[in-house]
Motif scaffolding. Sequence first.
Motif, PDB file in Angstrom:
ATOM      1  N   UNK A 148     -73.692  -1.184  -1.390  1.00 12.19           N
ATOM      2  CA  UNK A 148     -73.374  -0.215  -2.424  1.00 12.19           C
ATOM      3  C   UNK A 148     -74.473  -0.169  -3.460  1.00 12.19           C
ATOM      4  N   UNK A 149     -74.107   0.219  -4.679  1.00 11.06           N
ATOM      5  CA  UNK A 149     -75.078   0.310  -5.768  1.00 11.06           C
ATOM      6  C   UNK A 149     -74.500  -0.333  -7.026  1.00 11.06           C
ATOM      7  N   UNK A 150     -75.416  -0.758  -7.894  1.00  4.45           N
ATOM      8  CA  UNK A 150     -75.068  -1.350  -9.181  1.00  4.45           C
ATOM      9  C   UNK A 150     -75.838  -0.609 -10.261  1.00  4.45           C
ATOM     10  N   UNK A 151     -75.203  -0.341 -11.393  1.00  7.30           N
ATOM     11  CA  UNK A 151     -75.918   0.234 -12.525  1.00  7.30           C
ATOM     12  C   UNK A 151     -75.204  -0.124 -13.820  1.00  7.30           C
ATOM     13  N   UNK A 152     -75.864   0.163 -14.942  1.00  2.98           N
ATOM     14  CA  UNK A 152     -75.341  -0.212 -16.249  1.00  2.98           C
ATOM     15  C   UNK A 152     -75.065   1.027 -17.101  1.00  2.98           C
ATOM     16  N   UNK A 159     -70.962  -2.765 -16.942  1.00  4.88           N
ATOM     17  CA  UNK A 159     -71.676  -2.811 -15.677  1.00  4.88           C
ATOM     18  C   UNK A 159     -70.770  -2.189 -14.621  1.00  4.88           C
ATOM     19  N   UNK A 160     -71.397  -1.484 -13.682  1.00  5.38           N
ATOM     20  CA  UNK A 160     -70.628  -0.705 -12.719  1.00  5.38           C
ATOM     21  C   UNK A 160     -71.175  -0.908 -11.314  1.00  5.38           C
ATOM     22  N   UNK A 188     -69.802 -11.148 -14.718  1.00  7.65           N
ATOM     23  CA  UNK A 188     -68.645 -11.344 -13.834  1.00  7.65           C
ATOM     24  C   UNK A 188     -68.451 -10.203 -12.838  1.00  7.65           C
ATOM     25  N   UNK A 189     -69.292  -9.178 -12.889  1.00  4.06           N
ATOM     26  CA  UNK A 189     -69.079  -8.013 -12.027  1.00  4.06           C
ATOM     27  C   UNK A 189     -69.142  -8.380 -10.540  1.00  4.06           C
ATOM     28  N   UNK A 190     -70.036  -9.326 -10.162  1.00  2.00           N
ATOM     29  CA  UNK A 190     -70.127  -9.708  -8.746  1.00  2.00           C
ATOM     30  C   UNK A 190     -68.808 -10.304  -8.253  1.00  2.00           C
ATOM     31  N   UNK A 194     -66.192  -8.711  -5.636  1.00  2.00           N
ATOM     32  CA  UNK A 194     -65.915  -9.478  -4.438  1.00  2.00           C
ATOM     33  C   UNK A 194     -64.433  -9.712  -4.207  1.00  2.00           C
ATOM     34  N   UNK A 195     -63.648  -9.768  -5.270  1.00  2.00           N
ATOM     35  CA  UNK A 195     -62.196  -9.948  -5.147  1.00  2.00           C
ATOM     36  C   UNK A 195     -61.495  -8.655  -4.759  1.00  2.00           C
ATOM     37  N   UNK A 196     -62.029  -7.526  -5.208  1.00  2.00           N
ATOM     38  CA  UNK A 196     -61.384  -6.233  -4.941  1.00  2.00           C
ATOM     39  C   UNK A 196     -61.782  -5.659  -3.586  1.00  2.00           C
ATOM     40  N   UNK A 197     -63.001  -5.911  -3.163  1.00  2.00           N
ATOM     41  CA  UNK A 197     -63.499  -5.301  -1.917  1.00  2.00           C
ATOM     42  C   UNK A 197     -62.615  -5.548  -0.698  1.00  2.00           C
TER      43      UNK A 197
END
Length: 202
Positions: A148-152, A159-160, A188-190, A194-197
Amino acid sequence: MTRNGRRLLLAVLVLALAPGACATQESDSPDSPSATTTTTTPTRTFAAPVGDPPQQGRGTKIPVRWDPCVEIPDSTVSAAGFAPDTRERSDAINYDYAFIGCQFERQEDVRGQMLGTGLMFVSSANIGLEQIREREDEEEFTVNGRAGVFYRDRPAEACLVAFPGPDGVVHISVSSSIALTDWNACDHIDGIAGAIEPLVPK
């Protein structure tokens, strides 16, 4: 950042990703043959049950059916550091785009008062990752093997991440208020993603 300001974040994102969409929400009547309704059936008991999602726009070609508000259990919300009893629907509907989602608040004791110090949005949207890549200064991101992608969003202290989901993409936004807490959402975004995926169908 105020609660209302955070709630606007998702709607602003929709408009940014869909330049040709209407700037106001659609209000299709229930008997409209072109209106689309999310059909996920709740299978869990929640500390704060929510109502049904709104009907989707008349131009919707791919209806959003995976509803985070009824698919993310309280245990996952708690493990991520948010309060299950703050579960609240946060949807954004346009003519042909829809973000069906939920928000949760992080609460902490701040000088003797329980205050909201962070917010988590999770939504399922009928857009593609390429539309996010076109609009955001993103980085590639992988969660449990799903690319996926990560951005701020620096003004929102958020963080998204976004990764492929059953309707297009699943979008997770986590924010924190640096004026109230040392807890930093971006740290904590990772783990949250990881918990929601695993809850998201491929």
